[in-house]
Design an enzyme around this catalytic site. Structure first.
Site, PDB file in Angstrom:
ATOM      1  N   ASP A  53       0.840  -1.204   0.000  1.00  0.00           N
ATOM      2  CA  ASP A  53       0.000   0.000   0.000  1.00  0.00           C
ATOM      3  C   ASP A  53       0.878   1.257   0.000  1.00  0.00           C
ATOM      4  O   ASP A  53       0.374   2.376  -0.085  1.00  0.00           O
ATOM      5  CB  ASP A  53      -1.005  -0.011   1.163  1.00  0.00           C
ATOM      6  CG  ASP A  53      -0.338   0.017   2.523  1.00  0.00           C
ATOM      7  OD1 ASP A  53       0.902  -0.103   2.608  1.00  0.00           O
ATOM      8  OD2 ASP A  53      -1.070   0.165   3.536  1.00  0.00           O
ATOM      9  N   SER A  54       2.208   1.068   0.039  1.00  0.00           N
ATOM     10  CA  SER A  54       3.119   2.194  -0.187  1.00  0.00           C
ATOM     11  C   SER A  54       2.809   2.859  -1.527  1.00  0.00           C
ATOM     12  O   SER A  54       3.196   4.006  -1.759  1.00  0.00           O
ATOM     13  CB  SER A  54       4.583   1.727  -0.164  1.00  0.00           C
ATOM     14  OG  SER A  54       4.783   0.641  -1.041  1.00  0.00           O
ATOM     15  N   ASP A  92      -1.081  -6.295  -0.164  1.00  0.00           N
ATOM     16  CA  ASP A  92      -1.293  -5.595   1.111  1.00  0.00           C
ATOM     17  C   ASP A  92      -2.777  -5.325   1.343  1.00  0.00           C
ATOM     18  O   ASP A  92      -3.467  -4.808   0.449  1.00  0.00           O
ATOM     19  CB  ASP A  92      -0.586  -4.232   1.032  1.00  0.00           C
ATOM     20  CG  ASP A  92       0.380  -4.007   2.162  1.00  0.00           C
ATOM     21  OD1 ASP A  92       0.366  -4.774   3.137  1.00  0.00           O
ATOM     22  OD2 ASP A  92       1.166  -3.043   2.053  1.00  0.00           O
ATOM     23  N   LYS A 120      -0.773  -9.415   3.213  1.00  0.00           N
ATOM     24  CA  LYS A 120       0.000  -8.826   4.315  1.00  0.00           C
ATOM     25  C   LYS A 120      -0.911  -7.884   5.071  1.00  0.00           C
ATOM     26  O   LYS A 120      -1.725  -7.170   4.456  1.00  0.00           O
ATOM     27  CB  LYS A 120       1.214  -8.065   3.762  1.00  0.00           C
ATOM     28  CG  LYS A 120       2.020  -7.356   4.857  1.00  0.00           C
ATOM     29  CD  LYS A 120       3.380  -6.897   4.362  1.00  0.00           C
ATOM     30  CE  LYS A 120       3.381  -5.542   3.696  1.00  0.00           C
ATOM     31  NZ  LYS A 120       2.898  -4.430   4.555  1.00  0.00           N
ATOM     32  N   GLU A 122      -0.957  -5.180   8.690  1.00  0.00           N
ATOM     33  CA  GLU A 122      -0.142  -4.495   9.700  1.00  0.00           C
ATOM     34  C   GLU A 122      -0.797  -4.638  11.065  1.00  0.00           C
ATOM     35  O   GLU A 122      -1.988  -4.348  11.198  1.00  0.00           O
ATOM     36  CB  GLU A 122      -0.038  -3.001   9.366  1.00  0.00           C
ATOM     37  CG  GLU A 122       0.706  -2.722   8.078  1.00  0.00           C
ATOM     38  CD  GLU A 122       0.822  -1.229   7.777  1.00  0.00           C
ATOM     39  OE1 GLU A 122       0.463  -0.393   8.639  1.00  0.00           O
ATOM     40  OE2 GLU A 122       1.271  -0.905   6.666  1.00  0.00           O
ATOM     41  N   GLU A 189       9.627  -3.818  10.202  1.00  0.00           N
ATOM     42  CA  GLU A 189      10.011  -2.528   9.595  1.00  0.00           C
ATOM     43  C   GLU A 189      10.549  -1.587  10.656  1.00  0.00           C
ATOM     44  O   GLU A 189       9.902  -1.346  11.684  1.00  0.00           O
ATOM     45  CB  GLU A 189       8.796  -1.892   8.875  1.00  0.00           C
ATOM     46  CG  GLU A 189       9.147  -0.530   8.281  1.00  0.00           C
ATOM     47  CD  GLU A 189       8.152  -0.002   7.261  1.00  0.00           C
ATOM     48  OE1 GLU A 189       7.201  -0.733   6.907  1.00  0.00           O
ATOM     49  OE2 GLU A 189       8.339   1.150   6.826  1.00  0.00           O
TER      50      GLU A 189
END
Ligand code: KIV
Length: 271
Positions: A53-54, A92, A120, A122, A189
């Site tokens: 999602d960057s 993501d 993925k 978070e 991260e």
């Protein structure tokens, strides 16, 4: 598939990655967002493609990943899956798309149907139940801890996590809970290198690091950083295009440096 051409003999699966961890071989991940880059990364020997999602910041021009939607993610997962037939593609789950188990089930299914092989998300131990339900239903999960950019507003900025003893203990606890819940990979991260090493040694699942030292089982960098497209690049990144003549050369150098433990170097690490 117009773009696919490979230097990998066969498809990378989670079994491949587990075996690589057991054998002490590093694997390489790149966060990227389109078919031609996916094809070039596959050809350069990258094992895992993260459709991160960057992309909200690197290609869509937002100032954080918070505005990224499921529609953005599906569009880019589809594009990347058209460019690679051998890499493991990780999609993501964007901000609030896994706020409940039902949301996670529905949105992870959409990413898998768009071409991802793994999702993925978070978060720490609070998402153990979500990880466990996805895993039970056949969806591999990478759990991302440390600096989790979707929580930038809660952190008050993009900051290294786990620097004090309490923070370090929490990250170790989260890692263990997520592994027990069924996570297949742990992404760390921006955590101190010594802590990332300790977590990696205690996990039976592979760890992927970004700004987490050189002892993780794998590294990930964002394609924009590898190619020098980021105006103020983070300390942990490296522009590999400087020492290469073209994009495949830069990707190849990144792969080589990770495999030979030349990247990250001391200047990319938080102590
Ligand atoms: O979204 C992303 O690209 C990521 C990487 C920076 C790890 O989460």
């Amino acid at each position: 598939m117009a773009y696919a051409s490979t230097s990998l003999d066969k498809k990378t699966s989670i079994l491949t990655l587990q075996k690589m961890k057991q054998e002490g071989q590093k694997f390489v991940t790149v966060a990227l967002y389109d078919a031609p880059m996916a094809a070039m990364a596959q050809h350069s020997g990258v094992e895992v493609l993260l459709v991160g999602d960057s992309l909200g910041m690197t290609v869509l021009g937002f100032d954080s990943t918070v505005p990224v939607t499921m529609e953005h993610m599906i569009y880019h997962v589809e594009a990347v899956s058209r460019g690679s037939d051998k890499c493991l593609i990780m999609g993501d789950l964007p901000f609030m798309s896994y706020a409940t188990v039902d949301d996670a089930m529905r949105n992870a299914s959409r990413l898998m149907q768009a071409g991802a092989h793994m999702v993925k998300l978070e978060g720490g131990s609070w998402c153990a139940d979500i990880v466990s339900k996805l895993s039970d239903r056949g969806i591999p999960v990478c759990a991302h801890i440390g600096l989790t950019p979707q929580s930038v507003n809660k952190f008050g900025g993009f900051r290294v996590q786990g620097r004090d003893e309490q923070g370090a203990r929490k990250l170790m606890h989260d890692a263990k809970v997520l592994e027990k819940a069924g996570a297949d990979i742990l992404l760390l991260e921006c955590v101190p290198a010594a802590l990332a090493k300790e977590i990696t040694e205690q996990m039976s699942i592979p760890t992927i690091g970004i700004g987490a030292g050189k002892d993780c089982d794998a590294q990930v960098l964002v394609i924009n950083d590898i190619l020098g497209l980021t105006p103020q690049p983070p300390k942990f990144s490296k522009n590999f295009l400087v020492e290469s003549k073209d994009i495949p050369g830069a990707l190849g150098k990144y792969v080589e440096d990770v495999k030979n433990a030349q990247f990250p170097a001391d200047e990319h690490i938080f102590n």
